[in-house]
Design a protein around this motif. Structure first.
Motif, short mmCIF file in Angstrom:
data_model
loop_
_atom_site.label_atom_id
_atom_site.label_comp_id
_atom_site.label_asym_id
_atom_site.label_seq_id
_atom_site.Cartn_x
_atom_site.Cartn_y
_atom_site.Cartn_z
N TYR A 77 0.13 -0.82 1.76
CA TYR A 77 0.12 -1.56 0.18
C TYR A 77 0.97 -0.73 -0.70
O TYR A 77 1.88 -1.07 -1.21
CB TYR A 77 -1.15 -1.87 -0.48
CG TYR A 77 -1.11 -2.08 -1.98
CD1 TYR A 77 -0.51 -3.41 -2.39
CD2 TYR A 77 -1.24 -1.15 -2.90
CE1 TYR A 77 -0.26 -3.56 -3.63
CE2 TYR A 77 -1.19 -1.42 -4.35
CZ TYR A 77 -0.58 -2.62 -4.75
OH TYR A 77 -0.30 -2.62 -5.91
N GLU A 80 4.77 -0.23 0.37
CA GLU A 80 5.28 -1.57 0.05
C GLU A 80 5.53 -1.69 -1.34
O GLU A 80 6.61 -1.98 -1.88
CB GLU A 80 4.52 -2.93 0.43
CG GLU A 80 4.62 -3.37 1.98
CD GLU A 80 3.32 -4.07 2.35
OE1 GLU A 80 3.18 -4.44 3.71
OE2 GLU A 80 2.45 -4.33 1.41
N ARG A 231 -0.34 -9.61 4.38
CA ARG A 231 0.60 -8.90 5.18
C ARG A 231 0.46 -9.39 6.40
O ARG A 231 -0.41 -9.41 7.00
CB ARG A 231 0.33 -7.45 5.01
CG ARG A 231 1.40 -6.67 5.90
CD ARG A 231 0.71 -5.08 5.55
NE ARG A 231 0.57 -4.84 4.13
CZ ARG A 231 -0.47 -4.73 3.50
NH1 ARG A 231 -1.49 -4.90 4.15
NH2 ARG A 231 -0.40 -4.34 2.10
N PHE A 237 5.26 -11.39 4.52
CA PHE A 237 4.32 -11.87 3.87
C PHE A 237 3.98 -13.26 3.55
O PHE A 237 4.89 -14.27 3.52
CB PHE A 237 4.32 -11.34 2.01
CG PHE A 237 4.59 -9.89 2.21
CD1 PHE A 237 3.51 -8.89 2.19
CD2 PHE A 237 5.84 -9.43 2.20
CE1 PHE A 237 3.82 -7.51 2.12
CE2 PHE A 237 6.20 -8.02 1.99
CZ PHE A 237 5.21 -7.20 1.87
#
Length: 294
Positions: A77, A80, A231, A237
């Motif tokens: 996370y 990203e 994800r 996604f």
């Protein structure tokens, strides 16, 4: 004073790395993080409740793999979040799939909408997706310390395009104004930060959930949408949104309570799809499970 430059350097590094290399780097960081006993204990205790309620193992090798993967997913996370600003708007449809998008787009463009989600997967790429479709969104962000980190995250949330991010403590008026204009507000609502929310049963155990999202819906006559963005691969996604039916009884508090419980039920279903991606598990969720001293 060096935090800001260090964050910008990390952002540049992960933006120029191939996705496969960047994600391997995140997985290594997550594996190292997993070795910290205090945080691992909290995550395991929270995930054990999800697993017990969804028929999964709560101990043994399979459960340990789930907990270990949770740390890698959470590290992804943050990766990203750094890579997000480099996602090209013209190609965002290749990175983000939104199921039943036409129906959701019609809702978002037809009047005020309150969108809620859990700390699950990664909702950040949806900012770029909304921007690519001409839908501005206002979203509060928790004010964390140090300030440099807060400002960095604030500037990157929603990839900086299409999402107006406001500090949580100053968000009420902007949210009301946005909804009155027929716009969209997005909130993450699986943690009751103030501790004064509605008592609910969440994965079989008592806790509280914030009533703010439901109160906004009732006050503004907005549509209510619960969504998650999971994800499914490096920079890929899969997003799902579920409308929450708004039924008016004539009593405001009754309606707020009912909508808050419905929101919690949606969160349970979404988290059950991929509990290893629920990074809410890294924070206190139930009052009887608290982090151990560091």
């Amino acid at each position: 004073m060096l935090l800001g430059p260090a964050l910008r350097l990390a952002e540049w590094i992960v933006s120029v790395l191939p996705a496969s290399a960047a994600y391997r780097l995140a997985d290594m960081a997550g594996t190292i993080w997993y070795r910290r006993p205090a945080r691992r204990s909290l995550v395991a205790a929270n995930l054990a409740r999800v697993c017990a309620a969804t028929g999964r193992a709560t101990s043994g090798p399979a459960f340990e793999r789930l907990v270990r993967r949770a740390f890698r997913e959470h590290a992804r996370y943050y990766l990203e979040l750094l890579r997000g600003p480099s996602y090209p708007l013209e190609r965002i449809g290749e990175l983000v799939t939104v199921r039943d998008w036409e129906r959701h787009e019609a809702t978002l463009k037809s009047g005020p909408t309150v969108m809620v989600g859990a700390h699950l997967g990664n909702f950040e790429p949806m900012g770029a997706y909304f921007a690519a479709h001409g839908i501005p969104v206002l979203s509060p962000i928790e004010e964390i310390r140090p300030r440099a980190l807060f400002e960095f995250l604030r500037s990157r949330r929603g990839t900086g395009r299409g999402v107006e991010v406001v500090p949580l403590s100053k968000a009420l008026r902007p949210m009301i104004a946005t909804l009155r204009r027929g716009g969209a507000v997005g909130l993450v609502a699986d943690r009751d930060l103030a501790g004064d929310g509605l008592p609910v049963t969440f994965f079989g155990h008592p806790t509280t959930l914030p009533e703010g999202p439901a109160a906004l819906v009732v006050m503004s006559d907005a549509s209510f949408l619960a969504g998650c963005c999971l994800r499914v691969g490096p920079d890929r996604f899969d997003c799902v949104g579920e409308p929450i039916e708004v039924v008016r009884s004539g009593d405001r508090q009754t309606d707020v309570d009912a909508l808050t419980r419905a929101m919690g039920a949606q969160f349970e279903r979404q988290i059950a799809r991929a509990p290893e991606q629920w990074w809410g598990a890294f924070q206190p969720i139930w009052p009887d499970i608290q982090p151990a001293p560091q």
